[in-house]
Enzyme design. Sequence first.
Site, PDB file in Angstrom:
ATOM      1  N   LYS A  53       0.822  -1.218   0.000  1.00  0.00           N
ATOM      2  CA  LYS A  53       0.000   0.000   0.000  1.00  0.00           C
ATOM      3  C   LYS A  53       0.856   1.267   0.000  1.00  0.00           C
ATOM      4  O   LYS A  53       0.629   2.198   0.770  1.00  0.00           O
ATOM      5  CB  LYS A  53      -0.980   0.002   1.169  1.00  0.00           C
ATOM      6  CG  LYS A  53      -1.981  -1.152   1.128  1.00  0.00           C
ATOM      7  CD  LYS A  53      -2.985  -1.059   2.253  1.00  0.00           C
ATOM      8  CE  LYS A  53      -4.013  -2.175   2.169  1.00  0.00           C
ATOM      9  NZ  LYS A  53      -3.455  -3.506   2.480  1.00  0.00           N
ATOM     10  N   ARG A  54       1.822   1.332  -0.899  1.00  0.00           N
ATOM     11  CA  ARG A  54       2.717   2.470  -0.966  1.00  0.00           C
ATOM     12  C   ARG A  54       2.081   3.611  -1.755  1.00  0.00           C
ATOM     13  O   ARG A  54       1.313   3.398  -2.683  1.00  0.00           O
ATOM     14  CB  ARG A  54       4.040   2.071  -1.612  1.00  0.00           C
ATOM     15  CG  ARG A  54       4.837   1.032  -0.824  1.00  0.00           C
ATOM     16  CD  ARG A  54       5.166   1.524   0.565  1.00  0.00           C
ATOM     17  NE  ARG A  54       6.183   0.708   1.212  1.00  0.00           N
ATOM     18  CZ  ARG A  54       5.984  -0.026   2.306  1.00  0.00           C
ATOM     19  NH1 ARG A  54       4.785  -0.055   2.857  1.00  0.00           N
ATOM     20  NH2 ARG A  54       6.971  -0.711   2.842  1.00  0.00           N
TER      21      ARG A  54
END
Length: 279
Positions: A102-103
């Site tokens: 989830k960057r």
Amino acid sequence: MVTRSDTTGFAIPYRSAVAERGRLCAGIDPHVALLEQWGLPVDATGLRQFADICVEALGPVAAVIKPQVAFFEAFGSAGYAVLEAVIDGCREAGALVLADAKRGDIGSTMDAYAHAWLDGRSPLCSDAVTVSPYLGFGSLSPAVDAARSSGRGVFVLARTSNPEGGAVQLAGTGERSVGQLIVDEASASNADGSATVGLVVGATRSHGLDLEGLGGPILAPGLGAQGATARDLPEVFDGADPAWVLPASSRGILRAGPDPQAVRASFATARDEVEAALG
């Protein structure tokens, strides 16, 4: 070992994997409660034992395996070493690896994230990575470009399975919700047929999104421990191409451990239920 051609995009390896192994993404979530349930120490040694069992059980049978990066990150550098081994082991066994990281950021920082998770020179390189679009969809360009050029994928958060997400994702922006805006941006990115950009859309509730023209995979978390069932999928994803729907289950499968054969059997049961439901 997963093989790819840089010119085919993510569509071919993804479709090949799910055609051979079924439409279920198996999560590897070394949650403290699971380590304890499996009788393993809550330290780097227990993490490695847990990971080895998961790779043995799931690597040869799952189309897509999704290690949750946070649970490895919690153990510092030792945790990242185990994560690298998980990525290598699953890919060697023929599974696609979707790093659930989830960057999301801008400019050179997003470039660095793209290198870490999508560049073949990085020890963390995976077949795909989850990303957050909430600094603007355009901020994801470094990751999208890196994925497109290497035949990999990104999965963009659109309508997540947690109830709190609705306050942002269902907010209006002109005539569309924020979530629909993300869907439409992803669809435009996939106009070349590469399926580079997938979405994360939870399976736990009606999402209110038009997914018909996406042209890419839809990761659907929430199966099992979060309450969604395979029987819910046709209604929740009505209008989406079922070939692209990829339900995900983590704790629901892993609770069968620590015996690798029991974990594999749990996965097979869940996968078969998904295949029967989606047709």
